[in-house]
Design an enzyme around this catalytic site. Sequence first.
Site, PDB file in Angstrom:
ATOM      1  N   HIS A  66       0.833  -1.213   0.000  1.00  0.00           N
ATOM      2  CA  HIS A  66       0.000   0.000   0.000  1.00  0.00           C
ATOM      3  C   HIS A  66       0.858   1.250   0.000  1.00  0.00           C
ATOM      4  O   HIS A  66       2.040   1.209   0.313  1.00  0.00           O
ATOM      5  CB  HIS A  66      -0.972   0.035   1.189  1.00  0.00           C
ATOM      6  CG  HIS A  66      -0.329   0.037   2.549  1.00  0.00           C
ATOM      7  ND1 HIS A  66      -0.021  -1.122   3.225  1.00  0.00           N
ATOM      8  CD2 HIS A  66       0.062   1.050   3.363  1.00  0.00           C
ATOM      9  CE1 HIS A  66       0.521  -0.818   4.389  1.00  0.00           C
ATOM     10  NE2 HIS A  66       0.595   0.495   4.514  1.00  0.00           N
ATOM     11  N   HIS A  79       3.891   7.106   3.736  1.00  0.00           N
ATOM     12  CA  HIS A  79       4.834   5.998   3.561  1.00  0.00           C
ATOM     13  C   HIS A  79       4.375   5.063   2.453  1.00  0.00           C
ATOM     14  O   HIS A  79       3.227   5.101   2.021  1.00  0.00           O
ATOM     15  CB  HIS A  79       5.049   5.210   4.868  1.00  0.00           C
ATOM     16  CG  HIS A  79       3.841   4.495   5.397  1.00  0.00           C
ATOM     17  ND1 HIS A  79       2.974   5.046   6.307  1.00  0.00           N
ATOM     18  CD2 HIS A  79       3.380   3.242   5.172  1.00  0.00           C
ATOM     19  CE1 HIS A  79       2.028   4.181   6.609  1.00  0.00           C
ATOM     20  NE2 HIS A  79       2.240   3.063   5.929  1.00  0.00           N
ATOM     21  N   GLU A 115       7.682   1.118   4.989  1.00  0.00           N
ATOM     22  CA  GLU A 115       7.173   0.059   5.865  1.00  0.00           C
ATOM     23  C   GLU A 115       7.412  -1.270   5.173  1.00  0.00           C
ATOM     24  O   GLU A 115       7.203  -1.383   3.953  1.00  0.00           O
ATOM     25  CB  GLU A 115       5.665   0.271   6.097  1.00  0.00           C
ATOM     26  CG  GLU A 115       5.006  -0.782   6.977  1.00  0.00           C
ATOM     27  CD  GLU A 115       3.506  -0.529   7.183  1.00  0.00           C
ATOM     28  OE1 GLU A 115       2.885   0.197   6.385  1.00  0.00           O
ATOM     29  OE2 GLU A 115       2.970  -1.073   8.168  1.00  0.00           O
TER      30      GLU A 115
HETATM   31 CO    CO Z   1       1.214   1.254   6.293  1.00  0.00          CO
END
Ligand code: CO
Length: 134
Positions: free
Chosen positions: A7, A79, A130
Amino acid sequence: MIGRLNHVAIVVPDLAAASRTYRETLGAKVSAPVDLPAHGVTTVFVELDNTKIELLHPFGEKSPIAKFLADHPSGGMHHVCYEVDDILAARDRLKAQGARVLGDGEPKIGAHDKPVLFLHPKDFAGTLVELEQA
Ligand code: CO
């Protein structure tokens, strides 16, 4: 080492407005808001064919994204999340190459109930990264 883009997370000042933009202007499939008190965020998931967009808004007093929103009052990209097969092996490889893992370096359970780590933006082209064990 990294696999799919899981994502892209975008912090927004108004979840309802951002949800409308993604649903109506961009024609995407958009979830209802989900409060994640343990993470200090409320999330809306936008499902795309090949990945997800997560719209994030602070939840509670000590949200980890409160400062980001204060610094970026119109919102902004927060992020990117890449999938890895083995998060501990990924962490050890990154540390061996000098990358900084945020926090205590131990994976936490992320918003999708899977182990995640965050990597320092200064080591990754100015972008908070991440990693999520897929
Ligand atoms: Co995330």
